[in-house]
Every structure is written in C-alpha cells, then in structure tokens.
Design a protein around this motif. Structure first.
Motif, PDB file in Angstrom:
ATOM      1  N   UNK A  59     -35.852 -44.067 -43.987  1.00  0.00           N
ATOM      2  CA  UNK A  59     -35.617 -43.399 -42.702  1.00  0.00           C
ATOM      3  C   UNK A  59     -35.055 -44.325 -41.631  1.00  0.00           C
ATOM      4  N   UNK A  60     -35.556 -45.568 -41.575  1.00  0.00           N
ATOM      5  CA  UNK A  60     -35.087 -46.483 -40.536  1.00  0.00           C
ATOM      6  C   UNK A  60     -33.629 -46.862 -40.760  1.00  0.00           C
ATOM      7  N   UNK A  61     -33.265 -47.160 -41.993  1.00  0.00           N
ATOM      8  CA  UNK A  61     -31.871 -47.493 -42.292  1.00  0.00           C
ATOM      9  C   UNK A  61     -30.973 -46.293 -41.989  1.00  0.00           C
ATOM     10  N   UNK A  62     -31.404 -45.117 -42.407  1.00  0.00           N
ATOM     11  CA  UNK A  62     -30.596 -43.915 -42.174  1.00  0.00           C
ATOM     12  C   UNK A  62     -30.395 -43.649 -40.696  1.00  0.00           C
ATOM     13  N   UNK A  63     -31.466 -43.825 -39.897  1.00  0.00           N
ATOM     14  CA  UNK A  63     -31.371 -43.574 -38.458  1.00  0.00           C
ATOM     15  C   UNK A  63     -30.460 -44.592 -37.785  1.00  0.00           C
ATOM     16  N   UNK A  64     -30.621 -45.862 -38.129  1.00  0.00           N
ATOM     17  CA  UNK A  64     -29.799 -46.898 -37.523  1.00  0.00           C
ATOM     18  C   UNK A  64     -28.343 -46.779 -37.970  1.00  0.00           C
ATOM     19  N   UNK A  65     -28.119 -46.327 -39.202  1.00  0.00           N
ATOM     20  CA  UNK A  65     -26.748 -46.127 -39.667  1.00  0.00           C
ATOM     21  C   UNK A  65     -26.083 -44.999 -38.871  1.00  0.00           C
ATOM     22  N   UNK A  66     -26.837 -43.939 -38.621  1.00  0.00           N
ATOM     23  CA  UNK A  66     -26.301 -42.848 -37.801  1.00  0.00           C
ATOM     24  C   UNK A  66     -25.986 -43.337 -36.390  1.00  0.00           C
ATOM     25  N   UNK A 116     -34.163 -56.226 -40.493  1.00  0.00           N
ATOM     26  CA  UNK A 116     -33.367 -55.755 -41.619  1.00  0.00           C
ATOM     27  C   UNK A 116     -32.820 -56.939 -42.423  1.00  0.00           C
ATOM     28  N   UNK A 117     -32.785 -56.787 -43.734  1.00  0.00           N
ATOM     29  CA  UNK A 117     -32.122 -57.752 -44.585  1.00  0.00           C
ATOM     30  C   UNK A 117     -30.620 -57.542 -44.543  1.00  0.00           C
ATOM     31  N   UNK A 118     -29.881 -58.484 -45.119  1.00  0.00           N
ATOM     32  CA  UNK A 118     -28.424 -58.403 -45.044  1.00  0.00           C
ATOM     33  C   UNK A 118     -27.870 -57.180 -45.773  1.00  0.00           C
ATOM     34  N   UNK A 119     -28.510 -56.754 -46.854  1.00  0.00           N
ATOM     35  CA  UNK A 119     -28.046 -55.554 -47.558  1.00  0.00           C
ATOM     36  C   UNK A 119     -28.172 -54.322 -46.662  1.00  0.00           C
ATOM     37  N   UNK A 120     -29.301 -54.216 -45.970  1.00  0.00           N
ATOM     38  CA  UNK A 120     -29.499 -53.079 -45.068  1.00  0.00           C
ATOM     39  C   UNK A 120     -28.535 -53.138 -43.890  1.00  0.00           C
ATOM     40  N   UNK A 121     -28.318 -54.334 -43.347  1.00  0.00           N
ATOM     41  CA  UNK A 121     -27.363 -54.475 -42.242  1.00  0.00           C
ATOM     42  C   UNK A 121     -25.978 -54.038 -42.690  1.00  0.00           C
ATOM     43  N   UNK A 125     -24.032 -51.053 -40.809  1.00  0.00           N
ATOM     44  CA  UNK A 125     -22.791 -51.337 -40.101  1.00  0.00           C
ATOM     45  C   UNK A 125     -21.548 -51.018 -40.919  1.00  0.00           C
ATOM     46  N   UNK A 126     -21.758 -50.577 -42.162  1.00  0.00           N
ATOM     47  CA  UNK A 126     -20.651 -50.228 -43.041  1.00  0.00           C
ATOM     48  C   UNK A 126     -19.727 -51.430 -43.276  1.00  0.00           C
ATOM     49  N   UNK A 127     -20.361 -52.554 -43.657  1.00  0.00           N
ATOM     50  CA  UNK A 127     -19.627 -53.777 -43.959  1.00  0.00           C
ATOM     51  C   UNK A 127     -20.175 -54.370 -45.256  1.00  0.00           C
ATOM     52  N   UNK A 128     -19.587 -55.457 -45.728  1.00  0.00           N
ATOM     53  CA  UNK A 128     -20.086 -56.148 -46.910  1.00  0.00           C
ATOM     54  C   UNK A 128     -21.313 -56.979 -46.562  1.00  0.00           C
ATOM     55  N   UNK A 129     -22.168 -57.214 -47.555  1.00  0.00           N
ATOM     56  CA  UNK A 129     -23.360 -58.029 -47.344  1.00  0.00           C
ATOM     57  C   UNK A 129     -23.000 -59.435 -46.899  1.00  0.00           C
TER      58      UNK A 129
END
Length: 276
Positions: A59-66, A116-121, A125-129
C-alpha cells in the motif's frame, strides 16, 4: 486495480499510509499547505482512476507511486517564482532548488525519511534501481553543501542529545547548546538566535518542546524546525497545523542528516503550533 476491491478496501489500504505521504509531501515542498494540497490531489486522482493505485505493490509503495505521477505531471516547484506573495526566504529556497540535480531530493527523502529501499524508490519514481541509488548519493552531497549554520537542540534524553549533537556537528554546523526544558530552551535561544532548531516534543519537566519552539518563533519569526517524536502519526492527523519536518524515534543517522539538510535548505519551514 482488481474489480473486486471495494471503496472501503481501498480506503483501508490507504488510511494507515496517508500520514506518511503527507509528511513526505511537506518535506518535499518545504511547506505544510503545499504538501497537503499535493497529497489531496493524489487521493482525488486515485478516486477518479483506481488503476493508478497498483494493487500488486505494498500500500505504501502504491500510494507514493500515485503521488509521484501527480508530482511529475504538475511539476516540482523550482526556479524563480513570479508570485509576489511568496516570502523572501521561500523565494530564495526555490531559486536554490533550481540548481539541484533533477529528482535528487525526492530520492533522498524516500530513502532516508520514509525508509524505502532502492527497488521501491525505482518503482515509485519510475526509474531504474541503479539510478535511484545514484540520485540518493548525489542528493546527500548537494544538500550537505547547501548551507551551514547555528543549531540548537531541545532534548531531555542525554544519550539522544549527545548523538544528535555529534551527527549535526560532523555535518559542519555549530551547536549553540542543548536544552532539556521549555524555559531553558527559551533562555538559550533568546540569548543566541539559532539558524535551526531540533526539538523533542515531551521534555524533562513535562513541558512541551512545541511550546518552547513557538515561544522562540514569536521572538524571531521564521526559523527552520525539525521535531522529533516516537509517535509521528499522532502529529500528522490533519486536525491542526503540523510540522513540515519530522523525525521518528528511533531514528537513523541518515534520517537526521537528511532532515537537517532539508530544513536548512527550506528556511521558511512551517512549524507545529499548540492547539488553542
């Protein structure tokens, strides 16, 4: 978003993470109202189009991605502002932000403040790890070089006060002192105006770090402030003015360094005020 997820399910998944989104948005913008507006816009966008809330993510990743979809579309505030109502300190902060490498502050806050870890970031942010990791490294360097100043610590726990003192001193800032009570903090700050205040909420004599900070702000006006508490969710309820910068106990050295750099960058930080 699976069709079987109801509005109640969606609300439940978002509710517990919303205080942290608001904390992040405020730290990112350096302003309570602006940050809350971005958070509100994110919720409105999710309600209009549930597909932007990725049900396969946490949920946190999804919310921050939105949120970042809204943030990147609207455009992060940067550069010289034409708004004559903007305070001079905030205008200077915006000018300074224009010189920072793109996306570095976002990555830094996501990593050090929100954990957040780099994978989640990368997902958010829709970027590479690898790019996420590089952005954090760049941000640490740029933000630590952005400003040095005089710092006052309001903290009643000696070990924590010593730790914060050490971390902030190593960043190149001057510590004007450590106060354990409201009265001591006001006396110290009045005698030597700080450029930044780090304040605990509950102090040794049951006085309030919030009240101490506001006593000083009434004297000096805008001073960047970082509040420290073991219960950040209690201060991010939306029921009263709240801090733009907030460190959760227990904290990491990275969190302190990031928050100090961010707060010194945004000298117009809004601070928590006690309820009337």
């Amino acid at each position: 978003m699976p069709s079987e997820m109801t509005s109640a399910d969606l609300s439940a998944r978002i509710a517990s993470e919303l205080p942290y989104l608001r904390r992040y948005a405020r730290a990112l913008t350096g302003n309570q109202t602006t940050g809350d507006n971005y958070a509100a816009a994110t919720l409105e966008a999710i309600l209009q189009d549930r597909s932007i809330f990725d049900a396969s993510a946490t949920p946190k990743v999804a919310l921050f991605r939105a949120f970042h979809m809204i943030w990147s579309t609207a455009g992060a505030p940067a550069g010289v502002s034409d708004d004559t109502d903007v305070a001079p300190l905030e205008a200077r902060a915006r000018d300074h932000m224009a010189n920072l490498t793109k996306n570095t502050r976002e990555a830094l806050l996501l990593h050090t403040v929100e954990g957040f870890g780099y994978d989640d970031i990368a997902t958010i942010m829709n970027i590479d790890t690898s790019e996420a990791s590089k952005l954090v490294d760049i941000a640490v360097d740029e933000m630590q070089r952005s400003m040095a100043g005089r710092v006052m610590i309001i903290e009643d726990e000696a070990i924590i006060a010593m730790d914060i003192h050490s971390i902030v001193s190593e960043m190149g800032h001057e510590i004007i002192g450590v106060a354990r009570t409201r009265s001591a903090a006001v006396e110290m700050g009045s005698a030597s105006r700080p450029d930044l205040i780090l304040a605990d909420i509950q102090l040794a004599d049951n006085s309030s770090g919030i009240d101490a900070v506001n006593d000083l702000l009434r004297q000096f006006g805008d001073i960047p402030v970082i509040f420290i508490t073991a219960f950040p969710e209690r201060l991010l309820t939306g029921e009263r003015p709240e801090p733009a910068f907030l460190i959760s106990k227990p904290y990491s050295e990275e969190q302190v360094r990031s928050a100090v750099s961010q707060a010194m960058f945004f000298a117009s930080t809004e601070t928590l005020k006690s309820p009337a």
